[in-house]
Enzyme design. Sequence first.
Site, PDB file in Angstrom:
ATOM      1  CG  ASP A  85      -8.400   2.397 -24.756  1.00 24.73           C
ATOM      2  OD1 ASP A  85      -8.161   3.571 -24.380  1.00 24.73           O
ATOM      3  OD2 ASP A  85      -9.558   1.961 -24.909  1.00 24.73           O
ATOM      4  CD  GLU A 180     -12.405   7.366 -24.457  1.00 19.97           C
ATOM      5  OE1 GLU A 180     -13.224   8.293 -24.526  1.00 19.97           O
ATOM      6  OE2 GLU A 180     -12.150   6.642 -25.441  1.00 19.97           O
TER       7      GLU A 180
HETATM    8 ZN   LIG Z   1     -10.530   8.929 -27.744  1.00 18.50          ZN
END
Ligand SMILES: [Zn+2]
Length: 415
Positions: A85, A180
């Site tokens: 992401d 994340e």
């Molecule tokens: Zn990162």
Amino acid sequence: MLNNYRYTAAERFMRYVQVDTQSDPHSRTQPSTPTQKDLSLILVEELKAIGVADAHLDDFGYVYATIPSNTEKKVPVICFCSHVDTAPDCSGSNVKPILHKAYAGQDIILPDDRTQVLRMEEYPYLQQLKGNDLITASGLTLLGSDDKAGVAEIMDLANYLCTHPDVKHGTIKILFTPDEEVGRGTDKADLQKLGADYAYTLDGGEKGDLEDETFSADGVKVTINGVSAHPGYAKDKMVNALKIAGQILGALPKDRLAPEATEGRRGFIHPVNISGSAEQCEIEFIIRDFETPGLKKKEDFLRTLVEETVRVFPKAGFEFQVTEQYRNMKEVLDVHPNVISFAKEAITRAGLEVKMESIRGGTDGSRLSFMGLPCPNLFTGMQAIHSKLEYISVQDMEKAVETLVHLVQVWEEKS
Ligand SMILES: [Zn+2]
């Protein structure tokens, strides 16, 4: 340089960044945005094409894959991990990557918004990249090197190992995670299934960087209980919790112990939210320090400050609630010194100088470390991340791949 190897990291990277994988902190789904799976599916297909047969995507958006051992030796299982992401801070749709061959040291004006200028004086690392090929976005979006650089480098490692069976290594696991950037990258990671002994995230910056430390982190909630009364008839009755909160915030040190006054290895006490009324008011703080005992000291300091402020108002009271958030991963890594020393050896073999860095924040690696998978962070080359001026050197990416190739061999040799 790896002998005569045609690296694939940059070519893969240029393709991966064109897939919008922005995560969304307000979404309740897993992964937070379905488009993250678009890239993950591409990665699974490419891994299979390389020859990594068991590559697959699970329902939560995690890609798992195994490169089998090709040595007689018993070598610990090593995992390489990156997140697919990109940050919600800056647009990640319609990313147009631009390759600037043989960077000569000039300012780079991004074509789709000419006010976006990458200047050497603002980004001194560019000085070291003269002669390299750079990749930037076009001025309207971030680039997404955080963390598609790590993804592309791990993919190139897989490609290298599958085309060079003479290079000896133990079992290698690959893990690509979603979300994340919204703090949920490890929520659904199945470490049992992964079956790795040690891991490395590829989520760091300048070539040679090796990060083995994060902050230790607590949250503190201070609740101030005042006394409410009708404001027209409040004389000698009302004690306004909001005003006490204001005094507490005003009494916090300004030249130290604050994020805006600290850097390097110094921690801080940071108010992040305040809400309430005259009757009751809550202040939320985050406390950060590289040493876990240092957190306690800062909390004691804050508690004393609150106590002394509230004491002036005999009818008021307060509660002080500490919640553990995360801990410095060095506490775990110090127990497994090979994880760091082998990484240093690999960086050195790649012809680079090792630079030990501390992260003034948390990482997926720190979470994984405390979940039982010791996991420092390696460089990828990513620069000026989460911004439209993001850039990366192709040669830095190749150095990261080379470091990984050395690293799997170091683990094999020393086992
Ligand atoms: Zn990162």
